[in-house]
Design a protein around this motif. Structure first.
Motif, PDB file in Angstrom:
ATOM      1  N   ILE A 165       0.843  -1.201   0.000  1.00 26.02           N
ATOM      2  CA  ILE A 165       0.000   0.000   0.000  1.00 26.02           C
ATOM      3  C   ILE A 165       0.879   1.254   0.000  1.00 26.02           C
ATOM      4  CG2 ILE A 165      -1.928  -1.158   1.150  1.00 26.02           C
ATOM      5  CD1 ILE A 165      -1.045   0.086   3.780  1.00 26.02           C
ATOM      6  N   GLU A 166       0.381   2.291  -0.657  1.00 20.79           N
ATOM      7  CA  GLU A 166       1.041   3.589  -0.686  1.00 20.79           C
ATOM      8  C   GLU A 166       0.063   4.631  -0.165  1.00 20.79           C
ATOM      9  OE1 GLU A 166       3.391   6.587  -3.799  1.00 20.79           O
ATOM     10  OE2 GLU A 166       2.419   4.740  -4.521  1.00 20.79           O
ATOM     11  N   MET A 167       0.511   5.435   0.813  1.00 19.95           N
ATOM     12  CA  MET A 167      -0.371   6.394   1.481  1.00 19.95           C
ATOM     13  C   MET A 167       0.305   7.760   1.550  1.00 19.95           C
ATOM     14  SD  MET A 167      -1.493   3.906   4.616  1.00 19.95           S
ATOM     15  CE  MET A 167       0.229   3.486   4.783  1.00 19.95           C
ATOM     16  N   THR A 168      -0.530   8.760   1.800  1.00 16.18           N
ATOM     17  CA  THR A 168       0.016  10.085   2.076  1.00 16.18           C
ATOM     18  C   THR A 168       0.474  10.134   3.523  1.00 16.18           C
ATOM     19  OG1 THR A 168      -2.206  10.896   2.635  1.00 16.18           O
ATOM     20  CG2 THR A 168      -1.464  11.175   0.351  1.00 16.18           C
ATOM     21  N   SER A 169       1.164  11.176   3.886  1.00 18.35           N
ATOM     22  CA  SER A 169       1.769  11.277   5.213  1.00 18.35           C
ATOM     23  C   SER A 169       0.722  11.580   6.281  1.00 18.35           C
ATOM     24  CB  SER A 169       2.844  12.373   5.214  1.00 18.35           C
ATOM     25  OG  SER A 169       3.860  12.058   4.288  1.00 18.35           O
ATOM     26  N   PRO A 170       1.003  11.179   7.521  1.00 19.80           N
ATOM     27  CA  PRO A 170       0.102  11.507   8.628  1.00 19.80           C
ATOM     28  C   PRO A 170       0.158  13.006   8.947  1.00 19.80           C
ATOM     29  CG  PRO A 170       2.127  10.485   9.433  1.00 19.80           C
ATOM     30  CD  PRO A 170       2.190  10.433   7.950  1.00 19.80           C
ATOM     31  N   PRO A 171      -0.807  13.496   9.704  1.00 21.19           N
ATOM     32  CA  PRO A 171      -1.812  12.753  10.493  1.00 21.19           C
ATOM     33  C   PRO A 171      -3.064  12.368   9.718  1.00 21.19           C
ATOM     34  CG  PRO A 171      -1.983  15.076  10.976  1.00 21.19           C
ATOM     35  CD  PRO A 171      -0.829  14.945  10.033  1.00 21.19           C
ATOM     36  N   ASN A 172      -3.198  12.801   8.508  1.00 19.00           N
ATOM     37  CA  ASN A 172      -4.392  12.472   7.719  1.00 19.00           C
ATOM     38  C   ASN A 172      -4.021  11.683   6.475  1.00 19.00           C
ATOM     39  OD1 ASN A 172      -6.172  14.001   9.465  1.00 19.00           O
ATOM     40  ND2 ASN A 172      -5.344  15.868   8.522  1.00 19.00           N
ATOM     41  N   GLY A 173      -3.161  10.699   6.684  1.00 17.71           N
ATOM     42  CA  GLY A 173      -2.717   9.900   5.548  1.00 17.71           C
ATOM     43  C   GLY A 173      -3.825   9.009   5.011  1.00 17.71           C
ATOM     44  N   VAL A 174      -4.011   9.014   3.702  1.00 19.68           N
ATOM     45  CA  VAL A 174      -5.038   8.196   3.049  1.00 19.68           C
ATOM     46  C   VAL A 174      -4.384   7.296   2.006  1.00 19.68           C
ATOM     47  CG1 VAL A 174      -6.896   9.861   3.456  1.00 19.68           C
ATOM     48  CG2 VAL A 174      -5.506  10.008   1.367  1.00 19.68           C
ATOM     49  N   LEU A 175      -5.123   6.291   1.605  1.00 20.89           N
ATOM     50  CA  LEU A 175      -4.611   5.323   0.647  1.00 20.89           C
ATOM     51  C   LEU A 175      -4.606   5.914  -0.757  1.00 20.89           C
ATOM     52  CD1 LEU A 175      -3.670   2.353   0.286  1.00 20.89           C
ATOM     53  CD2 LEU A 175      -6.073   1.778  -0.181  1.00 20.89           C
TER      54      LEU A 175
END
Length: 226
Positions: free
Chosen positions: A207-217
């Motif tokens: 999986i590849e996600m954006t960075s936290p705190p609101n990281g999404v797929l």
């Protein structure tokens, strides 16, 4: 002194008497003494009958199982994920990771006539080759054609990362592209009438996600195999 009388002359036995004596000996050799056959032990017969019945049962169940498999054509359940949230990534020190990831596990049963039971579900979260979190789920049943969604939370608490991997994770976070690998091991039990069997399934989702705190797929690639 008087001389000894001469010995009597040798007279050979008649020819017919010699032939008769030889024939008698041959007849005795041609007719050996016959022994009575020994009776077979009843235990031996009992064991032989049991082995025969067991072999017939094995053949019957083998043919029945083959017919069921050809008729039903069982397929493996499928695991994937369609949603994930990356909530936390931070380091207490340069090499100890704390993280919080939640993803939606999607289990589907593509069989049209078979229900399955997931008796064991174990998830692992990896960054590159380093294990950073684990989670175990409760068993559940799944009917044929059913889809089941289960939220899974993976928490990392002071997990050691080699300096090179820790630096790479920080760079990915700065680029707003974090790549994790979710691995699942599942024990699946199938009930096809009187035929029951179980096997292990292995799921893998990159999986590849954006960075936290609101990281999404952003993207994912999932595979399920035995």
């Amino acid at each position: 002194m008087h001389p000894l009388p001469p010995p009597p002359p040798y007279r050979p036995p008649p020819l017919n008497q010699t032939v008769l004596s030889k024939q008698g000996k041959l007849r005795q050799r041609d007719h050996p003494i016959l022994r009575q056959p020994r009776r077979t032990n009843p235990i031996v017969w009992f064991c032989a009958i049991l082995c025969l019945l067991f072999s017939l049962l094995l053949i019957f169940f083998g043919i029945t199982t083959l017919i069921i498999f050809v008729h039903i054509k069982p397929r493996n359940p499928v695991f994937e994920t369609s949603a994930a949230n990356l909530n936390v990534i931070y380091f207490d020190s340069p090499e100890f990771l704390n993280g919080d990831l939640t993803f939606l596990a999607n289990f589907s049963n593509p069989n049209k006539k078979l229900s399955v039971r997931f008796e064991y579900l174990y998830f692992e979260l990896y960054f590159r080759e380093s294990l950073i979190a684990t989670q175990v789920l409760q068993p559940f049943n799944q009917r044929h054609g059913q889809v089941k969604l289960i939220p899974v939370r993976l928490i990392s608490s002071l997990v050691y990362l080699p300096p090179i991997l820790a630096l790479e994770l920080q760079k990915q976070e700065q680029r707003n592209r974090v790549i994790y690998n979710i691995k699942g091991t599942f024990k699946v039990k199938v009930n096809a009438g009187f035929v029951r069997y179980s096997y292990l399934l292995h799921g893998n989702c990159l999986i590849e996600m954006t960075s936290p705190p609101n990281g999404v797929l952003i993207s994912h690639n999932c595979r399920t195999k035995r």
